[in-house]
Scaffold this active site. Sequence first.
Site, PDB file in Angstrom:
ATOM      1  N   ASP A  58       0.772  -1.014   0.227  1.00 53.53           N
ATOM      2  CA  ASP A  58       0.111  -0.044  -0.063  1.00 53.53           C
ATOM      3  C   ASP A  58       0.843   1.197  -0.122  1.00 53.53           C
ATOM      4  OD1 ASP A  58      -3.215   0.584   0.984  1.00 53.53           O
ATOM      5  OD2 ASP A  58      -1.666   2.200   1.249  1.00 53.53           O
ATOM      6  N   ASN A  64     -12.713  -3.713   2.770  1.00 54.14           N
ATOM      7  CA  ASN A  64     -13.742  -2.280   2.803  1.00 54.14           C
ATOM      8  C   ASN A  64     -14.672  -2.696   1.630  1.00 54.14           C
ATOM      9  OD1 ASN A  64     -12.331  -1.571   5.124  1.00 54.14           O
ATOM     10  ND2 ASN A  64     -10.846  -0.416   3.805  1.00 54.14           N
ATOM     11  N   GLN A  95     -14.426   2.034   1.726  1.00 54.93           N
ATOM     12  CA  GLN A  95     -13.791   1.504   0.273  1.00 54.93           C
ATOM     13  C   GLN A  95     -13.678   3.034  -0.500  1.00 54.93           C
ATOM     14  OE1 GLN A  95     -15.957  -1.150  -2.297  1.00 54.93           O
ATOM     15  NE2 GLN A  95     -14.252  -1.355  -3.480  1.00 54.93           N
ATOM     16  N   SER A  96     -12.266   3.281  -0.945  1.00 52.60           N
ATOM     17  CA  SER A  96     -12.101   4.152  -1.920  1.00 52.60           C
ATOM     18  C   SER A  96     -11.587   4.161  -3.277  1.00 52.60           C
ATOM     19  CB  SER A  96     -10.715   5.014  -1.070  1.00 52.60           C
ATOM     20  OG  SER A  96      -9.836   4.295  -1.002  1.00 52.60           O
ATOM     21  N   VAL A  97     -11.268   2.505  -3.315  1.00 50.55           N
ATOM     22  CA  VAL A  97     -10.760   2.184  -4.494  1.00 50.55           C
ATOM     23  C   VAL A  97     -11.757   1.074  -5.185  1.00 50.55           C
ATOM     24  CG1 VAL A  97      -8.991   1.252  -6.179  1.00 50.55           C
ATOM     25  CG2 VAL A  97      -8.409   2.771  -4.596  1.00 50.55           C
ATOM     26  N   HIS A 126     -10.173  -5.522  -3.155  1.00 52.28           N
ATOM     27  CA  HIS A 126      -8.832  -5.788  -2.630  1.00 52.28           C
ATOM     28  C   HIS A 126      -8.867  -6.264  -1.136  1.00 52.28           C
ATOM     29  CE1 HIS A 126      -9.938  -1.502  -2.216  1.00 52.28           C
ATOM     30  NE2 HIS A 126      -9.302  -1.518  -1.180  1.00 52.28           N
ATOM     31  N   HIS A 173      -6.812  -6.055   2.288  1.00 49.22           N
ATOM     32  CA  HIS A 173      -5.530  -5.367   3.002  1.00 49.22           C
ATOM     33  C   HIS A 173      -5.043  -6.616   3.907  1.00 49.22           C
ATOM     34  CE1 HIS A 173      -6.710  -0.786   2.342  1.00 49.22           C
ATOM     35  NE2 HIS A 173      -8.054  -1.677   2.144  1.00 49.22           N
TER      36      HIS A 173
END
Length: 112
Positions: A28, A85, A92-94, A98, A100
């Site tokens: 990240d 997320n 969630q931002s992307v 995914h 983590h």
Amino acid sequence: MTIFQRIIDREIPADIVYEDDDVLAFRDVNPVAPVHVLVIPKRAIVNLASSAPADDALLGRLLAACRTVAQLCGVAETGYRVVTNIGGDGGQSVFHLHLHVIGGRQLRWPPG
Ligand code: AMP
């Protein structure tokens, strides 16, 4: 197209720690712990909520890749966290699925 698709396509660089036919894992860019790796499918899926039963085998491979990443990054014995997320409330931002993999320090719960 998301920024993760651009990483898959090698349009932008990433610090890759693991790769196979279906999965890519890279550090990240804004780590929250000494080990913070993102594990993503090469096939674009928005998030867990939008995945389908046909994706279940791939979801299993993502989780298995998290286990491999933890071993490669030296946190398999000390402990770590795997989190994904989902959507707005999930943070969630992307919008490319995914997981983590976070470790290398004592993590608190709940995350807040
Ligand atoms: P999430 O909030 O679960 O969607 O997490 C997205 C994560 O992607 C954040 O932890 C970001 O720091 C990370 N991120 C965004 N752009 C990049 C990038 N180019 N390379 C690596 N990580 C990224």
